[in-house]
Design a protein around this motif. Structure first.
Motif, PDB file in Angstrom:
ATOM      1  N   GLY A 225       6.954  28.385  -4.502  1.00 16.94           N
ATOM      2  CA  GLY A 225       6.557  29.025  -5.750  1.00 16.94           C
ATOM      3  C   GLY A 225       7.724  29.655  -6.469  1.00 16.94           C
ATOM      4  O   GLY A 225       7.851  29.563  -7.696  1.00 16.94           O
ATOM      5  N   GLU A 226       8.605  30.289  -5.705  1.00 14.89           N
ATOM      6  CA  GLU A 226       9.763  30.942  -6.306  1.00 14.89           C
ATOM      7  C   GLU A 226      10.776  29.912  -6.800  1.00 14.89           C
ATOM      8  O   GLU A 226      11.498  30.152  -7.767  1.00 14.89           O
ATOM      9  CB  GLU A 226      10.406  31.896  -5.296  1.00 14.89           C
ATOM     10  CG  GLU A 226      11.086  33.068  -5.945  1.00 14.89           C
ATOM     11  CD  GLU A 226      11.323  34.225  -4.992  1.00 14.89           C
ATOM     12  OE1 GLU A 226      11.642  35.316  -5.492  1.00 14.89           O
ATOM     13  OE2 GLU A 226      11.199  34.053  -3.767  1.00 14.89           O
ATOM     14  N   ILE A 227      10.840  28.760  -6.130  1.00 12.31           N
ATOM     15  CA  ILE A 227      11.694  27.675  -6.616  1.00 12.31           C
ATOM     16  C   ILE A 227      11.281  27.260  -8.023  1.00 12.31           C
ATOM     17  O   ILE A 227      12.118  27.115  -8.921  1.00 12.31           O
ATOM     18  CB  ILE A 227      11.631  26.466  -5.659  1.00 12.31           C
ATOM     19  CG1 ILE A 227      12.387  26.764  -4.362  1.00 12.31           C
ATOM     20  CG2 ILE A 227      12.203  25.201  -6.330  1.00 12.31           C
ATOM     21  CD1 ILE A 227      12.194  25.725  -3.281  1.00 12.31           C
ATOM     22  N   VAL A 228       9.997  27.080  -8.218  1.00  6.45           N
ATOM     23  CA  VAL A 228       9.488  26.687  -9.535  1.00  6.45           C
ATOM     24  C   VAL A 228       9.752  27.773 -10.564  1.00  6.45           C
ATOM     25  O   VAL A 228      10.163  27.494 -11.696  1.00  6.45           O
ATOM     26  CB  VAL A 228       7.980  26.363  -9.450  1.00  6.45           C
ATOM     27  CG1 VAL A 228       7.399  26.131 -10.838  1.00  6.45           C
ATOM     28  CG2 VAL A 228       7.743  25.147  -8.563  1.00  6.45           C
ATOM     29  N   ARG A 229       9.551  29.024 -10.154  1.00  8.92           N
ATOM     30  CA  ARG A 229       9.778  30.135 -11.099  1.00  8.92           C
ATOM     31  C   ARG A 229      11.248  30.207 -11.517  1.00  8.92           C
ATOM     32  O   ARG A 229      11.561  30.275 -12.711  1.00  8.92           O
ATOM     33  CB  ARG A 229       9.351  31.462 -10.455  1.00  8.92           C
ATOM     34  CG  ARG A 229       9.620  32.678 -11.350  1.00  8.92           C
ATOM     35  CD  ARG A 229       9.150  33.962 -10.708  1.00  8.92           C
ATOM     36  NE  ARG A 229       9.901  34.320  -9.524  1.00  8.92           N
ATOM     37  CZ  ARG A 229      11.097  34.917  -9.522  1.00  8.92           C
ATOM     38  NH1 ARG A 229      11.678  35.215 -10.681  1.00  8.92           N
ATOM     39  NH2 ARG A 229      11.709  35.226  -8.391  1.00  8.92           N
ATOM     40  N   LEU A 230      12.144  30.187 -10.533  1.00  7.40           N
ATOM     41  CA  LEU A 230      13.564  30.334 -10.834  1.00  7.40           C
ATOM     42  C   LEU A 230      14.166  29.099 -11.489  1.00  7.40           C
ATOM     43  O   LEU A 230      15.019  29.204 -12.365  1.00  7.40           O
ATOM     44  CB  LEU A 230      14.334  30.632  -9.534  1.00  7.40           C
ATOM     45  CG  LEU A 230      14.095  31.988  -8.871  1.00  7.40           C
ATOM     46  CD1 LEU A 230      14.743  32.018  -7.489  1.00  7.40           C
ATOM     47  CD2 LEU A 230      14.644  33.121  -9.722  1.00  7.40           C
ATOM     48  N   GLY A 231      13.703  27.908 -11.025  1.00  8.58           N
ATOM     49  CA  GLY A 231      14.339  26.681 -11.449  1.00  8.58           C
ATOM     50  C   GLY A 231      13.741  26.017 -12.675  1.00  8.58           C
ATOM     51  O   GLY A 231      14.373  25.132 -13.265  1.00  8.58           O
ATOM     52  N   ARG A 232      12.546  26.458 -13.097  1.00  9.18           N
ATOM     53  CA  ARG A 232      11.959  25.863 -14.291  1.00  9.18           C
ATOM     54  C   ARG A 232      11.381  26.902 -15.244  1.00  9.18           C
ATOM     55  O   ARG A 232      11.755  26.934 -16.415  1.00  9.18           O
ATOM     56  CB  ARG A 232      10.854  24.857 -13.917  1.00  9.18           C
ATOM     57  CG  ARG A 232      10.408  24.038 -15.143  1.00  9.18           C
ATOM     58  CD  ARG A 232       9.367  22.972 -14.803  1.00  9.18           C
ATOM     59  NE  ARG A 232       8.119  23.547 -14.386  1.00  9.18           N
ATOM     60  CZ  ARG A 232       7.460  23.173 -13.279  1.00  9.18           C
ATOM     61  NH1 ARG A 232       7.964  22.253 -12.500  1.00  9.18           N
ATOM     62  NH2 ARG A 232       6.313  23.737 -12.975  1.00  9.18           N
ATOM     63  N   VAL A 233      10.506  27.753 -14.751  1.00  9.63           N
ATOM     64  CA  VAL A 233       9.822  28.701 -15.635  1.00  9.63           C
ATOM     65  C   VAL A 233      10.796  29.672 -16.277  1.00  9.63           C
ATOM     66  O   VAL A 233      10.746  29.909 -17.495  1.00  9.63           O
ATOM     67  CB  VAL A 233       8.733  29.472 -14.849  1.00  9.63           C
ATOM     68  CG1 VAL A 233       8.062  30.503 -15.768  1.00  9.63           C
ATOM     69  CG2 VAL A 233       7.687  28.521 -14.290  1.00  9.63           C
ATOM     70  N   GLU A 234      11.711  30.243 -15.474  1.00  2.00           N
ATOM     71  CA  GLU A 234      12.625  31.270 -15.985  1.00  2.00           C
ATOM     72  C   GLU A 234      14.031  30.731 -16.242  1.00  2.00           C
ATOM     73  O   GLU A 234      14.909  31.484 -16.675  1.00  2.00           O
ATOM     74  CB  GLU A 234      12.709  32.431 -14.992  1.00  2.00           C
ATOM     75  CG  GLU A 234      11.391  33.168 -14.801  1.00  2.00           C
ATOM     76  CD  GLU A 234      11.500  34.305 -13.819  1.00  2.00           C
ATOM     77  OE1 GLU A 234      12.607  34.509 -13.251  1.00  2.00           O
ATOM     78  OE2 GLU A 234      10.494  35.003 -13.593  1.00  2.00           O
ATOM     79  N   TRP A 235      14.254  29.443 -15.999  1.00  2.15           N
ATOM     80  CA  TRP A 235      15.610  28.912 -16.101  1.00  2.15           C
ATOM     81  C   TRP A 235      16.131  28.926 -17.524  1.00  2.15           C
ATOM     82  O   TRP A 235      15.468  28.447 -18.439  1.00  2.15           O
ATOM     83  CB  TRP A 235      15.676  27.496 -15.554  1.00  2.15           C
ATOM     84  CG  TRP A 235      17.048  26.890 -15.693  1.00  2.15           C
ATOM     85  CD1 TRP A 235      17.446  25.968 -16.604  1.00  2.15           C
ATOM     86  CD2 TRP A 235      18.203  27.211 -14.921  1.00  2.15           C
ATOM     87  NE1 TRP A 235      18.776  25.672 -16.444  1.00  2.15           N
ATOM     88  CE2 TRP A 235      19.281  26.441 -15.413  1.00  2.15           C
ATOM     89  CE3 TRP A 235      18.442  28.083 -13.857  1.00  2.15           C
ATOM     90  CZ2 TRP A 235      20.556  26.498 -14.878  1.00  2.15           C
ATOM     91  CZ3 TRP A 235      19.716  28.149 -13.326  1.00  2.15           C
ATOM     92  CH2 TRP A 235      20.752  27.357 -13.835  1.00  2.15           C
TER      93      TRP A 235
END
Length: 230
Positions: free
Chosen positions: A218-228
């Motif tokens: 979940g944090e991968i998606v947040r850091l790498g796409r949502v908040e990137w």
């Protein structure tokens, strides 16, 4: 400005880590371990640490001045290595030797691309190998140890087995419908790479407390796409 060292610079995730680092204004220099020529990448920031013999790699780690950030996407498959014993020599032994060299050189932050299910007590050899590596690098005592645990990595992989090819195809199809159907179990290699870089920079820039940070799917998606943001 941050200088970084990368192992696994030609792999599925590592190749994206490399291009991401080179594109970021906040990164001043990138030292990339490689057995292959990186001539296709033209950047004044890039210094290849090239040797056909990976056993030489730890001795090539830059020391003056030491880079603040070391990332490893280094790994292979059992099929490519020829046996699990040979895979272990790369995924565990070489990774640990490089992490030890980074620690001795004075790097503050270490980022490892591991795997979901990694556990030193796992009944499964692959998960146990990844877990043993995690425990070994944590014991080195970096100021920041970031362990990124993706699920199925969606991206090109020449040595993928038939089952993995099918699962990747399913993940790609679901992602085209809605990322929410894919994100809980599979992540794109570029998203994993960006998450690893984002997590490493957060540590270097003092935005995280010292210690171990396990970055799950979940944090991968947040850091790498949502908040990137580049």
């Amino acid at each position: 400005m941050t200088s970084a060292v990368l192992a696994g610079s030609t792999g599925r995730v590592g190749s994206h880590i490399l291009t991401t680092l080179l594109a970021l204004p906040s990164i001043s220099a990138v030292f990339a371990y490689t057995r292959r020529d990186l001539a296709h990448l033209t950047s004044h920031k890039l210094t290849p640490l090239q040797s056909l013999s990976p056993t030489d790699w730890p001795s090539l780690f830059p020391t003056s001045p030491p880079p603040q950030l070391f990332l490893s996407g280094l790994g292979t498959s059992k099929a490519a290595a020829g046996s699990f014993e040979n895979q272990y020599k790369i995924d565990h032994d070489l990774n640990l030797a490089l992490a030890t060299a980074a620690k001795h050189a004075g790097a503050d932050t270490y980022v490892l691309i591991s795997a979901v299910g990694a556990s030193a007590t796992s009944r499964f050899a692959y998960n146990r190998m990844k877990g043993e590596l995690e425990e070994a690098v944590k014991a080195l005592g970096f100021e920041h140890t970031v362990i990124v645990r993706p699920g199925l990595i969606v991206g090109q992989r020449e040595s993928a087995g038939a089952a993995e090819v099918v699962l990747r195809s399913v993940a790609n199809g679901l992602g085209k419908v809605w990322n929410g159907l894919k994100d809980p179990w599979a992540q794109d290699s570029v998203v994993i790479a960006r998450a690893a870089v984002a997590a490493g920079l957060a540590c270097v820039e003092g935005k995280r407390e010292a210690g171990v940070w396990v970055v799950g799917m979940g944090e991968i998606v947040r850091l790498g796409r949502v908040e990137w943001r580049e």
